[in-house]
Design an enzyme around this catalytic site. Structure first.
Site: not given
Length: 212
Positions: A33, A47, A77-78, A97, A99
């Site tokens: 996000n 989301t 949701s973060e 954010h 990964h």
């Protein structure tokens, strides 16, 4: 000249950065996000949408308490994690954010990222601390990063991924790029016999020279 719309500009910039993150494999599927603070409002990715295929109108606009003001879809949701960064550091206007593979592997191993092998890393990203594990989408996530925000520009999220922040969106995004490059460098060196830190005297010289 027509007035610029900072919210519209933030929407477009987030879509561009989201596409760059997806192209560089920093996110998979709907992961990750991005947000940008514009005054007392925050533009945030929605989301359940791939960061490589964002549309500006999908992005949510919320106030600093997280209440949605505009946007076709609900925010990530973060979002709580992003809002905590803005709350703690008024100089931050963007949070990313993701990964990324190597950084996330380190986070899963429960490691922070400390690289003293390259001048660029010593200047730009000398150490990336590890935030303790917290259940996604809960208040525990922003609580886990609170102690790290003011003295860093990035952290690893244990068993989760990575978070970066900065005075503008491109800075926050490039910090994520550097974080992942450094994590991959460390990982590959460890897998092939290890690397060598710069001498302490040289590290101090670099820090003095660049004021870090």
């Amino acid at each position: 000249m027509p007035k610029t719309d900072p919210i519209a500009e933030a929407r477009l910039a987030i879509c561009e950065v989201g596409r760059a993150m997806w192209q560089r494999s920093q996110v998979a599927a709907n992961d990750g996000n991005i947000s940008v603070r514009v005054g007392d409002q925050v533009v945030c990715t929605p989301t359940g949408v791939s960061k490589g295929f964002l549309r500006p109108e999908w992005l949510a606009v919320v106030d600093l308490d997280g209440a949605q003001i505009a946007g076709e879809r609900p925010p990530s949701s973060e979002l709580k994690m992003h809002l905590r960064v803005y709350e703690l550091d008024s100089n931050v206007t963007a949070v990313v954010h993701a990964h990324p593979m190597y950084a996330t592997m380190m986070a899963i191993q429960g490691r922070d990222l400390d690289c003293r092998m390259m001048p660029e890393t010593i200047v730009a990203l000398p150490k990336v601390p590890l935030a303790p594990y917290a259940t996604p989408s809960t208040k525990a996530v922003p609580d886990s990063i609170s102690d790290l925000v003011l003295n860093n520009t990035a952290c690893l999220l244990e068993n989760h991924g990575a978070l970066t922040w900065g005075p503008d969106l491109i800075t926050a995004y490039l910090t994520m790029e550097r974080l992942e490059y450094t994590a991959e460098l460390v990982w590959r060196l460890e897998s092939s016999g290890g690397g060598r830190d710069l001498p302490d005297a040289e590290i101090e010289k670099i820090r003095r020279l660049f004021g870090v």
